[in-house]
Write a protein that holds these residues in place. Structure first.
Motif, mmCIF file in Angstrom:
data_model
loop_
_atom_site.group_PDB
_atom_site.id
_atom_site.type_symbol
_atom_site.label_atom_id
_atom_site.label_comp_id
_atom_site.label_asym_id
_atom_site.label_seq_id
_atom_site.Cartn_x
_atom_site.Cartn_y
_atom_site.Cartn_z
ATOM 1 N N SER A 17 -51.149 -26.916 -50.499
ATOM 2 C CA SER A 17 -50.804 -26.575 -51.880
ATOM 3 C C SER A 17 -50.697 -25.072 -52.082
ATOM 4 C CB SER A 17 -51.847 -27.149 -52.844
ATOM 5 O OG SER A 17 -51.892 -28.561 -52.759
ATOM 6 N N ARG A 18 -51.592 -24.305 -51.436
ATOM 7 C CA ARG A 18 -51.679 -22.876 -51.712
ATOM 8 C C ARG A 18 -51.010 -22.001 -50.651
ATOM 9 N NH1 ARG A 18 -57.689 -21.856 -54.361
ATOM 10 N NH2 ARG A 18 -57.727 -23.701 -55.684
ATOM 11 N N ASN A 19 -51.079 -22.436 -49.398
ATOM 12 C CA ASN A 19 -50.511 -21.610 -48.323
ATOM 13 C C ASN A 19 -49.725 -22.462 -47.332
ATOM 14 O OD1 ASN A 19 -51.766 -18.812 -48.770
ATOM 15 N ND2 ASN A 19 -53.568 -20.132 -48.784
ATOM 16 N N PRO A 20 -48.734 -23.210 -47.785
ATOM 17 C CA PRO A 20 -48.001 -24.079 -46.853
ATOM 18 C C PRO A 20 -47.301 -23.310 -45.739
ATOM 19 C CG PRO A 20 -46.825 -23.889 -48.945
ATOM 20 C CD PRO A 20 -48.181 -23.274 -49.149
ATOM 21 N N GLN A 21 -46.978 -22.034 -45.997
ATOM 22 C CA GLN A 21 -46.298 -21.239 -44.980
ATOM 23 C C GLN A 21 -47.170 -20.994 -43.757
ATOM 24 O OE1 GLN A 21 -47.334 -20.141 -47.916
ATOM 25 N NE2 GLN A 21 -48.618 -18.345 -47.532
ATOM 26 N N ARG A 22 -48.473 -21.154 -43.905
ATOM 27 C CA ARG A 22 -49.372 -20.937 -42.772
ATOM 28 C C ARG A 22 -49.659 -22.219 -41.984
ATOM 29 N NH1 ARG A 22 -54.736 -18.566 -43.850
ATOM 30 N NH2 ARG A 22 -54.732 -18.561 -41.570
ATOM 31 N N VAL A 23 -49.191 -23.361 -42.475
ATOM 32 C CA VAL A 23 -49.442 -24.628 -41.782
ATOM 33 C C VAL A 23 -48.320 -24.886 -40.787
ATOM 34 C CG1 VAL A 23 -49.874 -27.100 -42.026
ATOM 35 C CG2 VAL A 23 -50.630 -25.514 -43.814
ATOM 36 N N ARG A 24 -48.650 -24.924 -39.515
ATOM 37 C CA ARG A 24 -47.641 -25.140 -38.487
ATOM 38 C C ARG A 24 -47.231 -26.604 -38.410
ATOM 39 N NH1 ARG A 24 -50.253 -21.089 -33.867
ATOM 40 N NH2 ARG A 24 -49.139 -19.223 -34.578
ATOM 41 N N ARG A 25 -48.207 -27.491 -38.443
ATOM 42 C CA ARG A 25 -47.931 -28.924 -38.482
ATOM 43 C C ARG A 25 -49.199 -29.658 -38.873
ATOM 44 N NH1 ARG A 25 -47.539 -31.336 -32.297
ATOM 45 N NH2 ARG A 25 -49.481 -30.413 -31.501
ATOM 46 N N VAL A 26 -49.020 -30.891 -39.341
ATOM 47 C CA VAL A 26 -50.140 -31.740 -39.749
ATOM 48 C C VAL A 26 -50.176 -32.960 -38.840
ATOM 49 C CG1 VAL A 26 -51.116 -33.162 -41.595
ATOM 50 C CG2 VAL A 26 -50.052 -30.961 -42.148
ATOM 51 N N LEU A 27 -51.317 -33.196 -38.236
ATOM 52 C CA LEU A 27 -51.497 -34.340 -37.350
ATOM 53 C C LEU A 27 -52.256 -35.425 -38.096
ATOM 54 C CD1 LEU A 27 -51.781 -31.521 -35.576
ATOM 55 C CD2 LEU A 27 -51.994 -33.143 -33.707
ATOM 56 N N VAL A 28 -51.693 -36.626 -38.117
ATOM 57 C CA VAL A 28 -52.246 -37.721 -38.903
ATOM 58 C C VAL A 28 -52.453 -38.944 -38.013
ATOM 59 C CG1 VAL A 28 -51.844 -39.269 -40.858
ATOM 60 C CG2 VAL A 28 -51.118 -36.881 -40.998
ATOM 61 N N SER A 29 -53.584 -39.596 -38.212
ATOM 62 C CA SER A 29 -53.851 -40.837 -37.486
ATOM 63 C C SER A 29 -52.937 -41.936 -38.011
ATOM 64 C CB SER A 29 -55.316 -41.248 -37.673
ATOM 65 O OG SER A 29 -55.550 -42.523 -37.125
ATOM 66 N N PRO A 30 -52.143 -42.598 -37.140
ATOM 67 C CA PRO A 30 -51.197 -43.625 -37.605
ATOM 68 C C PRO A 30 -51.875 -44.797 -38.311
ATOM 69 C CG PRO A 30 -50.741 -42.984 -35.336
ATOM 70 C CD PRO A 30 -52.054 -42.380 -35.700
#
Length: 253
Positions: A17-30
């Motif tokens: 929400s606040r710093n999306p530019q710093r998030v390279r990728r999000v890993l999620v359990s299927p």
């Protein structure tokens, strides 16, 4: 060198929400994409952040065994040198800057709790030495519950030099010391101020103490002689908040 990470639904949501530019990728359990995790995935996609499936074994390893709730975000390191980060934080302050300086806090849970209080109090930046102190680990980010992504955290090579530079910028340095003659409630915290807290075991180091303009104690009425550093930080920060609000109300009235 691997990327720093944030884990847990709340911490990753705040980061997106606040710093999306710093998030390279999000890993999620299927296997956990329903409910809040599904909403988080949608938030990442709206922010243009890549979402990739990852099994729990990988998430456990990235979170170093922490409770990740099925989601880990790989985060880009904070850019900029410490002096620039501090200057930007001071310029961004909407009123008199309020800084929190942590002189060698080593427990990541304490650092996370201090960041959480700092965010709630509207602190402009949290400053800590780079050596012999906790940094922004995944555990710190988890305990901070999103505050690590909201409050600038500046690691400096030489804390005493940084404190002297803050004084040159007109920041009043108030250190906490159980043996101080004056109490927290006798200090003027309504102006530009940096509140300086010592480490869990040793308190303020000698050079740090000598840099402070004023030393204050927190009045203790019970059998306990001192507070945990994160609790003490919350007490000191919100006394500063109280004084600032009282001053603002007096000036308006």
């Amino acid at each position: 060198m691997s990327s720093p990470v944030a884990y847990g639904i709340h911490a990753v949501r705040v980061m997106l929400s606040r710093n999306p530019q710093r998030v390279r990728r999000v890993l999620v359990s299927p296997g956990r994409e329903a409910g809040r995790l599904g909403e988080l995935k949608a938030l990442a996609q709206r922010a243009g952040v890549q979402v990739v499936p990852a099994d729990d074994a990988l998430l456990d390893r990235l979170a170093d065994g922490g409770r990740h709730q099925g989601v880990v975000a790989e985060v880009a390191p904070q850019a900029g040198d410490p002096e620039t980060q501090i200057e930007e934080a001071l310029e961004a302050a909407s009123g008199p800057p309020l800084l929190l300086v942590l002189d060698g806090v080593q427990d990541p849970h304490n650092l996370g709790a201090c960041l959480r209080s700092a965010d709630a109090a509207g602190v402009s930046a949290v400053i800590a030495p780079r050596d012999r102190a906790a940094g922004l680990t995944p555990v710190v980010r988890k305990v901070a519950a999103g505050a690590a992504e909201a409050v600038p955290f500046v690691s400096v090579v030489n804390l005493a030099r940084t404190l002297r530079e803050l004084k040159d910028r007109g920041i009043w340095l108030v250190g906490t010391d159980d043996a101080a003659d004056k109490t927290l409630f006798e200090a003027d915290l309504a102006g530009p101020v940096a509140l300086v807290m010592g480490s869990e075991a040793e308190g303020l180091r000698r050079l740090t103490r000598e840099c402070c303009d004023q030393l204050v104690s927190i009045p203790m009425a019970g059998a306990v002689e001192s507070l945990n550093v994160s609790v003490a930080a919350g007490v000191v920060l919100f006394e500063a908040v109280r004084q600032r609000r009282a001053k603002g109300a007096a000036e308006r009235g």
